[in-house]
Design a protein around this motif. Sequence first.
Motif, PDB file in Angstrom:
ATOM      1  N   GLY A  34       0.808  -1.211   0.000  1.00 31.70           N
ATOM      2  CA  GLY A  34       0.000   0.000   0.000  1.00 31.70           C
ATOM      3  C   GLY A  34       0.838   1.256   0.000  1.00 31.70           C
ATOM      4  N   PHE A  35       0.159   2.367   0.197  1.00 36.71           N
ATOM      5  CA  PHE A  35       0.795   3.678   0.221  1.00 36.71           C
ATOM      6  C   PHE A  35       0.982   4.108   1.665  1.00 36.71           C
ATOM      7  N   HIS A  36       2.222   4.355   2.032  1.00 40.48           N
ATOM      8  CA  HIS A  36       2.585   4.796   3.386  1.00 40.48           C
ATOM      9  C   HIS A  36       2.630   6.318   3.366  1.00 40.48           C
ATOM     10  N   SER A  37       1.541   6.944   3.806  1.00 40.64           N
ATOM     11  CA  SER A  37       1.422   8.397   3.680  1.00 40.64           C
ATOM     12  C   SER A  37       2.451   9.156   4.524  1.00 40.64           C
ATOM     13  N   ASP A  38       2.884   8.586   5.644  1.00 37.59           N
ATOM     14  CA  ASP A  38       3.899   9.262   6.458  1.00 37.59           C
ATOM     15  C   ASP A  38       5.226   9.347   5.719  1.00 37.59           C
ATOM     16  N   GLY A  39       5.520   8.331   4.936  1.00 37.38           N
ATOM     17  CA  GLY A  39       6.775   8.317   4.190  1.00 37.38           C
ATOM     18  C   GLY A  39       6.608   8.714   2.738  1.00 37.38           C
ATOM     19  N   TRP A  40       5.373   8.983   2.325  1.00 37.28           N
ATOM     20  CA  TRP A  40       5.048   9.335   0.946  1.00 37.28           C
ATOM     21  C   TRP A  40       5.664   8.366  -0.053  1.00 37.28           C
ATOM     22  N   SER A  41       5.411   7.072   0.209  1.00 37.23           N
ATOM     23  CA  SER A  41       5.999   6.066  -0.667  1.00 37.23           C
ATOM     24  C   SER A  41       5.161   4.800  -0.661  1.00 37.23           C
ATOM     25  N   GLY A  42       5.386   3.971  -1.672  1.00 34.77           N
ATOM     26  CA  GLY A  42       4.793   2.648  -1.695  1.00 34.77           C
ATOM     27  C   GLY A  42       5.497   1.778  -0.684  1.00 34.77           C
ATOM     28  N   ARG A  43       4.808   0.748  -0.204  1.00 33.45           N
ATOM     29  CA  ARG A  43       5.377  -0.100   0.845  1.00 33.45           C
ATOM     30  C   ARG A  43       4.943  -1.537   0.639  1.00 33.45           C
ATOM     31  N   VAL A  44       5.859  -2.467   0.829  1.00 31.71           N
ATOM     32  CA  VAL A  44       5.579  -3.904   0.862  1.00 31.71           C
ATOM     33  C   VAL A  44       6.051  -4.401   2.210  1.00 31.71           C
ATOM     34  N   SER A  45       5.174  -5.070   2.927  1.00 31.20           N
ATOM     35  CA  SER A  45       5.543  -5.582   4.252  1.00 31.20           C
ATOM     36  C   SER A  45       6.320  -6.883   4.136  1.00 31.20           C
ATOM     37  N   SER A  46       6.925  -7.278   5.233  1.00 32.19           N
ATOM     38  CA  SER A  46       7.444  -8.638   5.326  1.00 32.19           C
ATOM     39  C   SER A  46       6.227  -9.565   5.437  1.00 32.19           C
ATOM     40  N   ASP A  47       6.457 -10.847   5.558  1.00 29.14           N
ATOM     41  CA  ASP A  47       5.378 -11.838   5.581  1.00 29.14           C
ATOM     42  C   ASP A  47       4.418 -11.590   6.754  1.00 29.14           C
ATOM     43  N   ILE A  48       3.121 -11.608   6.475  1.00 33.09           N
ATOM     44  CA  ILE A  48       2.108 -11.411   7.510  1.00 33.09           C
ATOM     45  C   ILE A  48       2.044 -12.654   8.392  1.00 33.09           C
ATOM     46  N   GLU A  49       2.137 -12.455   9.710  1.00 32.14           N
ATOM     47  CA  GLU A  49       2.034 -13.573  10.656  1.00 32.14           C
ATOM     48  C   GLU A  49       0.709 -13.586  11.392  1.00 32.14           C
ATOM     49  N   GLN A  50       0.141 -12.417  11.656  1.00 29.85           N
ATOM     50  CA  GLN A  50      -1.156 -12.312  12.340  1.00 29.85           C
ATOM     51  C   GLN A  50      -1.983 -11.264  11.625  1.00 29.85           C
ATOM     52  N   LEU A  51      -3.282 -11.542  11.508  1.00 29.89           N
ATOM     53  CA  LEU A  51      -4.185 -10.583  10.890  1.00 29.89           C
ATOM     54  C   LEU A  51      -5.478 -10.537  11.674  1.00 29.89           C
ATOM     55  N   ASP A  52      -5.900  -9.334  12.034  1.00 33.66           N
ATOM     56  CA  ASP A  52      -7.188  -9.117  12.672  1.00 33.66           C
ATOM     57  C   ASP A  52      -8.050  -8.387  11.647  1.00 33.66           C
ATOM     58  N   PRO A  53      -8.868  -9.129  10.884  1.00 30.48           N
ATOM     59  CA  PRO A  53      -9.650  -8.505   9.817  1.00 30.48           C
ATOM     60  C   PRO A  53     -10.612  -7.432  10.314  1.00 30.48           C
ATOM     61  N   ALA A  54     -11.223  -7.626  11.473  1.00 31.36           N
ATOM     62  CA  ALA A  54     -12.186  -6.655  11.997  1.00 31.36           C
ATOM     63  C   ALA A  54     -11.508  -5.336  12.351  1.00 31.36           C
ATOM     64  N   ALA A  55     -10.335  -5.409  12.948  1.00 34.35           N
ATOM     65  CA  ALA A  55      -9.601  -4.202  13.346  1.00 34.35           C
ATOM     66  C   ALA A  55      -8.761  -3.649  12.206  1.00 34.35           C
ATOM     67  N   ARG A  56      -8.620  -4.437  11.155  1.00 35.32           N
ATOM     68  CA  ARG A  56      -7.777  -4.061  10.012  1.00 35.32           C
ATOM     69  C   ARG A  56      -6.350  -3.758  10.464  1.00 35.32           C
ATOM     70  N   ARG A  57      -5.813  -4.706  11.224  1.00 31.45           N
ATOM     71  CA  ARG A  57      -4.444  -4.604  11.731  1.00 31.45           C
ATOM     72  C   ARG A  57      -3.759  -5.948  11.538  1.00 31.45           C
ATOM     73  N   GLY A  58      -2.467  -5.894  11.325  1.00 31.01           N
ATOM     74  CA  GLY A  58      -1.713  -7.120  11.201  1.00 31.01           C
ATOM     75  C   GLY A  58      -0.309  -6.959  11.718  1.00 31.01           C
ATOM     76  N   VAL A  59       0.297  -8.085  12.051  1.00 29.82           N
ATOM     77  CA  VAL A  59       1.683  -8.110  12.521  1.00 29.82           C
ATOM     78  C   VAL A  59       2.476  -8.948  11.531  1.00 29.82           C
ATOM     79  N   THR A  60       3.634  -8.450  11.151  1.00 30.13           N
ATOM     80  CA  THR A  60       4.469  -9.161  10.187  1.00 30.13           C
ATOM     81  C   THR A  60       5.603  -9.910  10.880  1.00 30.13           C
ATOM     82  N   SER A  61       6.374 -10.638  10.095  1.00 27.11           N
ATOM     83  CA  SER A  61       7.458 -11.456  10.647  1.00 27.11           C
ATOM     84  C   SER A  61       8.527 -10.626  11.347  1.00 27.11           C
ATOM     85  N   THR A  62       8.602  -9.344  11.066  1.00 20.65           N
ATOM     86  CA  THR A  62       9.575  -8.482  11.749  1.00 20.65           C
ATOM     87  C   THR A  62       9.030  -7.962  13.069  1.00 20.65           C
TER      88      THR A  62
END
Length: 110
Positions: A34-62
Amino acid sequence: MPLWKTRPVDEEPVIRLQRWRILRTDVGSEHFVGFHSDGWSGRVSSDIEQLDPAARRGVTSTGRIYVLDGPSAWHTQAEYVWKRWCIVNHIIAYQDVTLVLIPDAEEDEP
């Protein structure tokens, strides 16, 4: 446009993405893109390890937390970074699993 490494997790533990997607690679890893507005750049995360679909939050391998802001959608900078990331990481194919993992992802107002 070059790609660069992100700041360490202890310096930037939470990233808010706008116009985001969740993509699954041919090797089975899933990533926030997605677009990281704080850094004004595109962003690719590391591998997703946890996802909370209702909260729209996730934790990656880092250990970084990603907050998904607003509706899911493509952003040109995010798409560019994703395609370059795939080349660097030898990813041949991928699929968009956004609506599989978060079925109401596009129901927010744009």
